[in-house]
Design a protein around this motif. Structure first.
Motif, PDB file in Angstrom:
ATOM      1  N   PHE A  58       0.842  -1.199   0.000  1.00  0.00           N
ATOM      2  CA  PHE A  58       0.000   0.000   0.000  1.00  0.00           C
ATOM      3  C   PHE A  58       0.875   1.246   0.000  1.00  0.00           C
ATOM      4  N   PRO A  59       0.423   2.341  -0.629  1.00  0.00           N
ATOM      5  CA  PRO A  59      -0.885   2.539  -1.250  1.00  0.00           C
ATOM      6  C   PRO A  59      -0.967   1.893  -2.632  1.00  0.00           C
ATOM      7  N   ARG A  60      -2.174   1.498  -2.995  1.00  0.00           N
ATOM      8  CA  ARG A  60      -2.452   0.972  -4.329  1.00  0.00           C
ATOM      9  C   ARG A  60      -3.887   1.323  -4.685  1.00  0.00           C
ATOM     10  N   ASP A  61      -4.145   1.565  -5.968  1.00  0.00           N
ATOM     11  CA  ASP A  61      -5.491   1.917  -6.401  1.00  0.00           C
ATOM     12  C   ASP A  61      -6.421   0.719  -6.309  1.00  0.00           C
ATOM     13  N   HIS A  62      -7.698   1.019  -6.091  1.00  0.00           N
ATOM     14  CA  HIS A  62      -8.719  -0.024  -6.089  1.00  0.00           C
ATOM     15  C   HIS A  62     -10.045   0.626  -6.416  1.00  0.00           C
ATOM     16  N   GLU A 118     -15.114   3.486  -4.828  1.00  0.00           N
ATOM     17  CA  GLU A 118     -14.706   4.672  -4.074  1.00  0.00           C
ATOM     18  C   GLU A 118     -15.852   5.420  -3.399  1.00  0.00           C
ATOM     19  N   ASP A 134     -10.501   8.176  -2.225  1.00  0.00           N
ATOM     20  CA  ASP A 134      -9.431   7.628  -3.045  1.00  0.00           C
ATOM     21  C   ASP A 134      -8.947   6.384  -2.323  1.00  0.00           C
ATOM     22  N   ARG A 135      -9.215   5.223  -2.904  1.00  0.00           N
ATOM     23  CA  ARG A 135      -8.940   3.977  -2.196  1.00  0.00           C
ATOM     24  C   ARG A 135      -7.450   3.779  -1.923  1.00  0.00           C
ATOM     25  N   SER A 136      -6.579   4.379  -2.716  1.00  0.00           N
ATOM     26  CA  SER A 136      -5.153   4.244  -2.434  1.00  0.00           C
ATOM     27  C   SER A 136      -4.824   4.854  -1.076  1.00  0.00           C
ATOM     28  N   GLN A 137      -5.513   5.937  -0.706  1.00  0.00           N
ATOM     29  CA  GLN A 137      -5.307   6.556   0.597  1.00  0.00           C
ATOM     30  C   GLN A 137      -6.164   5.883   1.679  1.00  0.00           C
ATOM     31  N   ASP A 159      -7.612   2.869   1.961  1.00  0.00           N
ATOM     32  CA  ASP A 159      -7.244   1.520   2.392  1.00  0.00           C
ATOM     33  C   ASP A 159      -5.963   1.537   3.229  1.00  0.00           C
ATOM     34  N   LYS A 160      -5.029   2.419   2.876  1.00  0.00           N
ATOM     35  CA  LYS A 160      -3.790   2.507   3.661  1.00  0.00           C
ATOM     36  C   LYS A 160      -4.075   3.046   5.060  1.00  0.00           C
TER      37      LYS A 160
END
Length: 553
Positions: A38-42, A45, A117-120, A122-123
């Motif tokens: 992480f972070p990674r897109d998913h 949202e 923003d799932r990258s942020q 989820d992290k």
């Protein structure tokens, strides 16, 4: 490597299970194994208000709020036969009050949601689980699941490490590593077979903005599918296309070509994207609905998308994942405490969560049925009603759906919900897309009474403040009445009072001294509870007190 609980996947469902387990018992050894770094897109949202209640319970609300994600106030929908755009607001009837951020989880902010923003996002959730004491292993895939029958013996990582645990949780998303290793099948109750294609854009126009950060998801149909538009930060926007797999194959177009064609055919989204630049990270995936045959076994649980998935039309993916993961964490915590029958609490998790997923799949099917491009509305409503165990003709089924026909077992939540949406919201949806205005049937009755004929009194699981309670309930067929919260108060008042107006007023006065909700919202919640009891057959008209229409404010 030995743990009390080993979790495959560090997305929202995995981090929710881990965080809640550590909050319930800090001494538990919990390991989370995440294949990515992480972070990674998913994709996925756009949240629903129920998710924010879980964030608050996790103790991570303040961290998510501090990230400054847009506040989701509802949605703007262009659907069906009309070019009109309909708003569906979480704050039904109330103007949004802009407050300084970061804000607390209270008042209107407890009724809205986020676009993230799932990258942020989820992290933040995974880091929070680590801060509570979970041992997080990123860039660590599970390559095999060793088991004897229904008992998981160990997991094996990419580094050939053997992971042993008392309980295992599959939160690996649609990869469903543990589920597939155990040979657990899935049921696909919907005939819809769609694909999703999406990309991210920089510097798009938000479209709608209330206050500094309030906005809406845009869901806009075209002749052969629909587009989502989700502002998920100050500069970044997610834009996706959903269309049938059959149509996509018939066009002969590439994913990029059909994606750009859809944007060109939707004038509002084309306008919003005019000043924007595409990130050129186009992704595609199948998104048809399914639910696993089993969600729990000897020493394992399925959570999140491994347990089931519903079409994204209603933005419920994260909500279903996190509310379901919450139940998994509560169940495992109770298994360690040993105070409740283990088979019973595992069975209750499976029953409740499968119902939630199935109901949402039916609800998504209903939305597609409203669009004339998909199928005929009333006849399809009758099919959906039959799936729910009801024998109704087309007109009866439409009225049933229009008055909240999906209302049912929500696992002990106090507010009645249809697939994760409140009953009042369902009514406004049907009004917008069905062309008629569903009324509160309860408001038309001067007198009402309990109907418990043929009902069986039993216990059902409710999930509250870290514990599962064996809550008294009545069941009759597929319907269940929890004697809990608003429902219990309605039950008690109906034992001594038959006047609809008196029942409403007594409930209102009782909860007014115990709730911070505005009077208008409190009255709506009471109407939702009584309406759902009426629709489910727990209340019936009292012929001895019928007459003029009840005055309901």
């Amino acid at each position: 490597m030995k743990f009390d609980v080993a979790i495959i996947g560090g997305g929202p469902s995995g981090s929710t299970v881990g965080s809640l387990l550590k909050l319930s018992n800090p001494h538990l050894e919990v390991g989370i194994f995440e294949a990515a770094r992480f972070p990674r897109d998913h994709v996925g949202e756009s949240l629903l208000p129920a998710t924010c209640g879980v964030l608050a319970e996790l103790g991570v609300w303040d961290k998510v709020e501090a990230a400054g994600f847009p506040v989701k106030l509802g949605g703007l929908y262009r659907w069906g036969k009309t070019d009109d755009i309909y708003p569906l607001a979480f704050l039904r009837g109330e103007p949004y009050k802009d407050v300084a951020r970061p804000a607390k989880y209270e008042g209107q902010r407890a009724l809205t949601a986020f676009q993230v923003d799932r990258s942020q996002f989820d992290k933040i959730l995974l880091d929070h689980a680590a801060s509570l004491g979970c041992k997080v292993y990123e860039s660590t895939s599970i390559v095999s699941v060793e088991h004897e029958g229904d008992h998981v013996c160990r997991l094996v990582t990419t580094d050939r490490e053997a992971v042993e645990a008392k309980y295992h949780v599959d939160a690996s998303g649609n990869r469903a590593l543990l589920r597939k290793a155990l040979g657990i099948g899935v049921e696909a109750p919907s005939s819809l077979r769609n694909i999703a294609i999406w990309d991210y854009w920089q510097d798009a126009d938000w479209g709608t903005r209330e206050g500094a950060d309030g906005t809406n998801i845009h869901v806009l149909s075209i002749d052969w599918g629909w587009l989502w538009f989700i502002a998920m930060g100050k500069t970044r926007t997610s834009v996706g296309l959903v269309t049938s797999a059959t149509h996509y194959k018939s066009t002969g177009l590439s994913t990029t070509e059909i994606y750009l064609k859809a944007i060109q055919e939707q004038p509002l989204i084309s306008k919003l994207l005019a000043p924007a630049q595409r990130e050129m990270v186009l992704k595609a995936d199948s998104d048809w609905s399914y639910v696993a045959d089993r969600l729990v076994g000897d020493n394992w649980f399925l959570a999140g998308d491994s347990s089931g998935f519903a079409d994204p039309i209603l933005s419920a993916g994260i909500t279903l994942a996190m509310t379901g993961a919450r139940k998994v964490a509560y169940t495992i915590a109770e298994l360690f405490r040993g105070n409740l029958d283990g088979d019973w609490i595992k069975t209750e998790y499976q029953r409740i969560q499968k119902n939630q997923i199935r109901n949402h799949i039916r609800f998504a099917d209903y939305w597609y049925s409203v669009n004339a491009k998909f199928t005929d509305l009333k006849d399809y409503c009758a099919d959906i009603a039959r799936d729910a165990g009801l024998s109704l003709n087309a007109d009866e089924a439409f009225r049933w759906l229009g008055n909240g026909g999906f209302t049912g077992d929500a696992g002990g939540y106090e507010s009645p919900a249809a697939a994760t949406f409140r009953l009042a919201t369902v009514k406004s949806m049907v009004e917008a897309f069905g062309g008629s205005t569903p009324e509160w049937k309860i408001a038309q009755l001067k007198g009402i009474k309990l109907n418990l004929e043929g009902a069986v009194r039993e216990t059902a699981a409710t999930y509250y403040k870290g514990k599962i309670e064996a809550q008294e309930s009545f069941s009759r067929g597929q319907n269940r009445l929890f004697l809990h919260g608003f429902y219990k108060k309605a039950y008690v008042e109906l034992l001594r009072e038959n006047s609809t107006h008196a029942v409403i007023e007594r409930m209102f006065q009782y909860f007014r001294t115990r709730s911070s909700a505005p009077d208008s919202l409190l009255r709506t919640l009471i109407l939702e509870v009584l309406e759902s009891m009426l629709l489910s057959g727990w209340i019936e008209p009292d012929p001895y007190t019928q007459g003029s229409r009840t005055a309901v404010k």
